[in-house]
Design a protein around this motif. Sequence first.
Motif, PDB file in Angstrom:
ATOM      1  N   UNK A   8       0.828  -1.204   0.000  1.00  0.00           N
ATOM      2  CA  UNK A   8       0.000   0.000   0.000  1.00  0.00           C
ATOM      3  C   UNK A   8       0.862   1.254   0.000  1.00  0.00           C
ATOM      4  N   UNK A   9       1.936   1.255   0.782  1.00  0.00           N
ATOM      5  CA  UNK A   9       2.846   2.401   0.815  1.00  0.00           C
ATOM      6  C   UNK A   9       3.493   2.598  -0.550  1.00  0.00           C
ATOM      7  N   UNK A  10       3.866   1.527  -1.197  1.00  0.00           N
ATOM      8  CA  UNK A  10       4.470   1.607  -2.520  1.00  0.00           C
ATOM      9  C   UNK A  10       3.476   2.163  -3.539  1.00  0.00           C
ATOM     10  N   UNK A  11       2.224   1.743  -3.444  1.00  0.00           N
ATOM     11  CA  UNK A  11       1.193   2.260  -4.342  1.00  0.00           C
ATOM     12  C   UNK A  11       0.985   3.756  -4.151  1.00  0.00           C
ATOM     13  N   UNK A  12       0.996   4.198  -2.908  1.00  0.00           N
ATOM     14  CA  UNK A  12       0.840   5.627  -2.620  1.00  0.00           C
ATOM     15  C   UNK A  12       2.005   6.404  -3.224  1.00  0.00           C
ATOM     16  N   UNK A  13       3.223   5.907  -3.030  1.00  0.00           N
ATOM     17  CA  UNK A  13       4.406   6.582  -3.583  1.00  0.00           C
ATOM     18  C   UNK A  13       4.365   6.601  -5.109  1.00  0.00           C
ATOM     19  N   UNK A  16       1.792   9.260  -6.185  1.00  0.00           N
ATOM     20  CA  UNK A  16       2.332  10.608  -5.987  1.00  0.00           C
ATOM     21  C   UNK A  16       3.359  10.917  -7.077  1.00  0.00           C
ATOM     22  N   UNK A  17       4.219   9.964  -7.424  1.00  0.00           N
ATOM     23  CA  UNK A  17       5.206  10.170  -8.491  1.00  0.00           C
ATOM     24  C   UNK A  17       4.514  10.435  -9.822  1.00  0.00           C
ATOM     25  N   UNK A  18       3.447   9.691 -10.107  1.00  0.00           N
ATOM     26  CA  UNK A  18       2.685   9.885 -11.340  1.00  0.00           C
ATOM     27  C   UNK A  18       2.066  11.280 -11.380  1.00  0.00           C
ATOM     28  N   UNK A  19       1.456  11.679 -10.271  1.00  0.00           N
ATOM     29  CA  UNK A  19       0.849  13.006 -10.185  1.00  0.00           C
ATOM     30  C   UNK A  19       1.906  14.098 -10.340  1.00  0.00           C
ATOM     31  N   UNK A  20       3.026  13.930  -9.665  1.00  0.00           N
ATOM     32  CA  UNK A  20       4.114  14.900  -9.732  1.00  0.00           C
ATOM     33  C   UNK A  20       4.637  15.040 -11.158  1.00  0.00           C
TER      34      UNK A  20
END
Length: 91
Positions: A8-13, A16-20
């Motif tokens: 789940x933490x990896x998915x969140x990161x 966020x990278x995709x959005x950034x």
Amino acid sequence: MLAVVKTQESEVRDRIAYLLENVVKEMASGAEGIEVKYASGERTTVYQINVPQEHRGKLIGAQGKNITSLRNILAAMAGSHGFRAIIELVV
């Protein structure tokens, strides 16, 4: 259970990278060659943004206001998920 939390933490990161990456592309007028990678540690994630030299000024902005705002938004998103996040511009 621990593997599920790490996933789940990896998915969140990843999200966020995709959005950034999409935000930076829009700031640089859809420039090609923009890449966002990240390295995560125990409590901190470092997002590395690779931007072509000719578009770096647009990302940084006047007196660093654009990159500072982007860093603040990133910190808020990461903080809501329980980790710190830092942006590095790759030169």
